[in-house]
Design a protein around this motif. Structure first.
Motif, PDB file in Angstrom:
ATOM      1  N   ARG A   1       0.824  -1.218   0.000  1.00  0.00           N
ATOM      2  CA  ARG A   1       0.000   0.000   0.000  1.00  0.00           C
ATOM      3  C   ARG A   1       0.855   1.263   0.000  1.00  0.00           C
ATOM      4  O   ARG A   1       0.474   2.279  -0.593  1.00  0.00           O
ATOM      5  CB  ARG A   1      -0.952  -0.019   1.201  1.00  0.00           C
ATOM      6  CG  ARG A   1      -2.187  -0.881   0.962  1.00  0.00           C
ATOM      7  CD  ARG A   1      -3.089  -0.916   2.159  1.00  0.00           C
ATOM      8  NE  ARG A   1      -4.400  -1.500   1.803  1.00  0.00           N
ATOM      9  CZ  ARG A   1      -5.186  -2.140   2.651  1.00  0.00           C
ATOM     10  NH1 ARG A   1      -4.822  -2.280   3.930  1.00  0.00           N
ATOM     11  NH2 ARG A   1      -6.343  -2.631   2.255  1.00  0.00           N
TER      12      ARG A   1
ATOM     13  N   ASP B   1      -5.211  -2.067  -6.181  1.00  0.00           N
ATOM     14  CA  ASP B   1      -5.867  -3.043  -5.318  1.00  0.00           C
ATOM     15  C   ASP B   1      -4.817  -3.967  -4.710  1.00  0.00           C
ATOM     16  O   ASP B   1      -3.878  -4.395  -5.387  1.00  0.00           O
ATOM     17  CB  ASP B   1      -6.861  -3.863  -6.146  1.00  0.00           C
ATOM     18  CG  ASP B   1      -7.808  -4.670  -5.291  1.00  0.00           C
ATOM     19  OD1 ASP B   1      -7.342  -5.603  -4.598  1.00  0.00           O
ATOM     20  OD2 ASP B   1      -9.014  -4.380  -5.303  1.00  0.00           O
TER      21      ASP B   1
ATOM     22  N   TYR C   1       2.211   1.265  -3.733  1.00  0.00           N
ATOM     23  CA  TYR C   1       1.199   1.319  -4.791  1.00  0.00           C
ATOM     24  C   TYR C   1      -0.153   1.716  -4.188  1.00  0.00           C
ATOM     25  O   TYR C   1      -1.086   0.915  -4.125  1.00  0.00           O
ATOM     26  CB  TYR C   1       1.082  -0.046  -5.480  1.00  0.00           C
ATOM     27  CG  TYR C   1       2.396  -0.585  -5.991  1.00  0.00           C
ATOM     28  CD1 TYR C   1       2.984  -0.062  -7.143  1.00  0.00           C
ATOM     29  CD2 TYR C   1       3.072  -1.599  -5.310  1.00  0.00           C
ATOM     30  CE1 TYR C   1       4.193  -0.553  -7.609  1.00  0.00           C
ATOM     31  CE2 TYR C   1       4.277  -2.090  -5.776  1.00  0.00           C
ATOM     32  CZ  TYR C   1       4.835  -1.561  -6.917  1.00  0.00           C
ATOM     33  OH  TYR C   1       6.035  -2.040  -7.380  1.00  0.00           O
ATOM     34  N   PRO C   2      -0.259   2.974  -3.730  1.00  0.00           N
ATOM     35  CA  PRO C   2      -1.469   3.389  -2.995  1.00  0.00           C
ATOM     36  C   PRO C   2      -2.748   3.344  -3.825  1.00  0.00           C
ATOM     37  O   PRO C   2      -3.840   3.233  -3.259  1.00  0.00           O
ATOM     38  CB  PRO C   2      -1.137   4.818  -2.561  1.00  0.00           C
ATOM     39  CG  PRO C   2      -0.063   5.278  -3.501  1.00  0.00           C
ATOM     40  CD  PRO C   2       0.726   4.062  -3.828  1.00  0.00           C
ATOM     41  N   ARG C   3      -2.663   3.409  -5.147  1.00  0.00           N
ATOM     42  CA  ARG C   3      -3.857   3.424  -5.992  1.00  0.00           C
ATOM     43  C   ARG C   3      -4.242   2.030  -6.494  1.00  0.00           C
ATOM     44  O   ARG C   3      -5.234   1.883  -7.196  1.00  0.00           O
ATOM     45  CB  ARG C   3      -3.636   4.334  -7.201  1.00  0.00           C
ATOM     46  CG  ARG C   3      -3.384   5.797  -6.835  1.00  0.00           C
ATOM     47  CD  ARG C   3      -3.204   6.619  -8.100  1.00  0.00           C
ATOM     48  NE  ARG C   3      -2.913   8.013  -7.796  1.00  0.00           N
ATOM     49  CZ  ARG C   3      -2.690   8.946  -8.713  1.00  0.00           C
ATOM     50  NH1 ARG C   3      -2.728   8.616 -10.015  1.00  0.00           N
ATOM     51  NH2 ARG C   3      -2.424  10.189  -8.376  1.00  0.00           N
TER      52      ARG C   3
END
Length: 521
Positions: free
Chosen positions: A375, A382, A378-380
């Protein structure tokens, strides 16, 4: 483009060896199946002799014989037919005499001096060809970027990389004969590319997977010095063998040749009869030898073997000869590589508990730590795509660039393709997924263009960066400013729905995933 009079004899070019008759499609001239050399089995190649008259250059030449199909698992992404929709494959007539190349250009004048890209196909050192993947076609990239594209076939597997040097001087270069073919291609380019409008002093060697490895290996080959000026390695970083001596590396590959000969019933007294062994028998013996010795199987069985004065091996880590310090390098990977195939469909149908349980089945006690790290990076995205994080090519590429950027005087550039492709509910980009975007051939690959509204924009951004690197050794464009990679500042270009630079250390995530799922590949 200047006005020309088209006749039945158009277009014809005169190379050093003789005349070639290609064809024109739109503004691009195509010259296919150009024979650049000939080679006896296990020997260095010789340049194609001069010929009289005009040779037809409108269809592809023979490809190297491939390894026996039964040696590839039926569900392997590289098998035939196997799972080939995401990585479509084309097969072609095979012969041992397979030294052919293809050229795409918009100019037939020596004065044009356009940048040249020599593309090396993937498939490890065992399989593949210049036309195996439809997106290798150079028409669109040539047309859009006004650059000259060359790709080639060369010897592979036991024909190009079986080291028989312990049987005598006659086989001194047998373990790197396939790379000698690549060097001969570059010599052909040096001599002939001007008549195709190319600049022999501005040649980029590029490739993906095994082709990316070959591009890097050229930096360990003195005969290739001066024949290329930039290197692009896509998902092609080679394993670090800095703890291995050249002698150990050489013996490793000689042992495969010795065991293969033993299986065939050959000794130093009759080794010359190996030249007449039918290819399929030879290939099966090499595969059997690899299994006995515990070598990796499939397309990973072969790599080039060191040969004094010709190829310096990987023990000193590829790309670290003084003669290569001036060579700019671009290297990168895609998010999923061979770990992409998790057909989970629409991710919105899962609850957070569902997602945790799916991840836990793969990652066990480290699941929460992996989710946290994923997260942050790669916060955007899934969290289910944590299943698809590549832990093979990415660490090797980072390690290569760390050392290369400290060693070289030239710039290094790193990228990662993270875009989620909406095929089958969304998949991480897979091994070979970046190729259609580089060559502007996304429409050739249904898995990429079906329902993907960003495909053309991403294709523009990626292909423009490659074109810029070909032209000036810097992939920056008007829309994407690309800063160099260093160990202290590991900047990388992210290719996704929104492209841009980032500096993030993903080593902890990669380590956690590797420790949690040791049989990922």
């Amino acid at each position: 483009m200047k006005k020309v009079i088209r006749t039945p004899d158009f277009p014809i070019v005169r190379t050093k060896q003789g005349k070639l008759h290609g064809y024109q499609e739109d503004d691009v001239f195509h010259f296919y199946g150009i024979r650049y050399g000939r080679a006896e089995r296990f020997q260095l190649p010789e340049p194609e002799p001069k010929w009289d008259g005009i040779r037809d250059a409108k269809s592809y030449g023979y490809i190297c014989p491939l390894m026996p199909e039964e040696e590839q698992p039926e569900d392997s992404p590289m098998s035939a037919p196997g799972n080939s929709f995401e990585m479509q494959h084309v097969y072609w007539p095979m012969k041992e005499q397979c030294l052919y190349l293809n050229v795409w250009t918009k100019h037939l004048e020596k004065s044009a001096k356009k940048p040249v890209m020599v593309w090396l196909h993937g498939g490890g050192f065992s399989c593949g060809s210049s036309i195996e993947i439809p997106a290798y076609n150079g028409h669109n990239l040539c047309d859009y970027g006004d650059v000259v594209i060359v790709n080639l076939n060369h010897r592979l597997n036991c024909l190009g990389f079986l080291d028989l040097s312990s049987f005598g001087e006659n086989y001194k270069y047998s373990g790197c004969a396939g790379m000698a073919d690549v060097v001969l291609t570059l010599q052909w380019v040096k001599e002939n590319i001007e008549v195709f409008g190319g600049d022999p002093d501005n040649v980029t060697v590029a490739g993906q997977s095994g082709g990316g490895g070959k591009a890097a290996i050229l930096m360990q080959m003195p005969p290739a010095d001066g024949l290329y000026h930039k290197v692009i390695s896509q998902s092609g970083a080679l394993r670090d063998r800095s703890g291995t001596s050249i002698t150990e590396e050489k013996r490793h590959w000689q042992s495969l040749g010795e065991k293969t000969a033993e299986i065939l019933g050959l000794t130093k007294e009759n080794i010359e009869t190996i030249d007449a062994v039918p290819y399929e028998e030879l290939a099966k013996a090499a595969v059997q030898a690899g299994k006995i010795l515990g070598f990796p199987g499939g397309m990973m069985l072969f790599e080039p073997s060191p040969a004094e004065g010709f190829y310096e091996g990987l023990a000193s880590i590829v790309g670290f000869r003084e003669e290569t310090k001036h060579i700019p390098v671009m290297a990168g990977t895609v998010l999923g590589e061979f770990a992409f195939m998790h057909y989970l469909g629409d991710k919105t149908r899962y609850t957070e508990v569902d997602k945790y349980n799916i991840l836990e089945q793969n990652y066990g006690k480290n699941t929460m730590s992996i989710i946290k790290q994923f997260r942050e990076l790669y916060p955007r995205m899934d969290i289910l795509y944590a299943l698809s994080v590549d832990t093979l090519f990415r660490p090797q590429t980072t390690a290569f660039l760390d050392r290369r950027s400290e060693f070289t005087k030239a710039k290094c550039y790193n990228y990662m393709m993270n875009v989620i492709i909406p095929y089958l509910g969304g998949l991480a980009p897979w091994h070979c997924a970046d190729i259609p975007y580089v060559f502007r051939n996304v429409e050739m690959e249904p898995a990429h263009c079906t329902g993907y509204q960003y495909a053309e924009k991403l294709q523009d951004q990626i292909s423009k960066a490659w074109i810029a690197f070909m032209k000036k050794g810097n992939p920056s464009t008007r829309s994407l400013k690309w800063s160099p990679y260093t160990k202290e500042h590991p900047d990388r270009m992210i290719f996704a729905e929104e492209c841009g630079m980032e500096e993030r250390d993903d080593s902890r995530l990669l380590k956690l995933i590797s420790e949690s799922c040791k049989k990922k590949y």
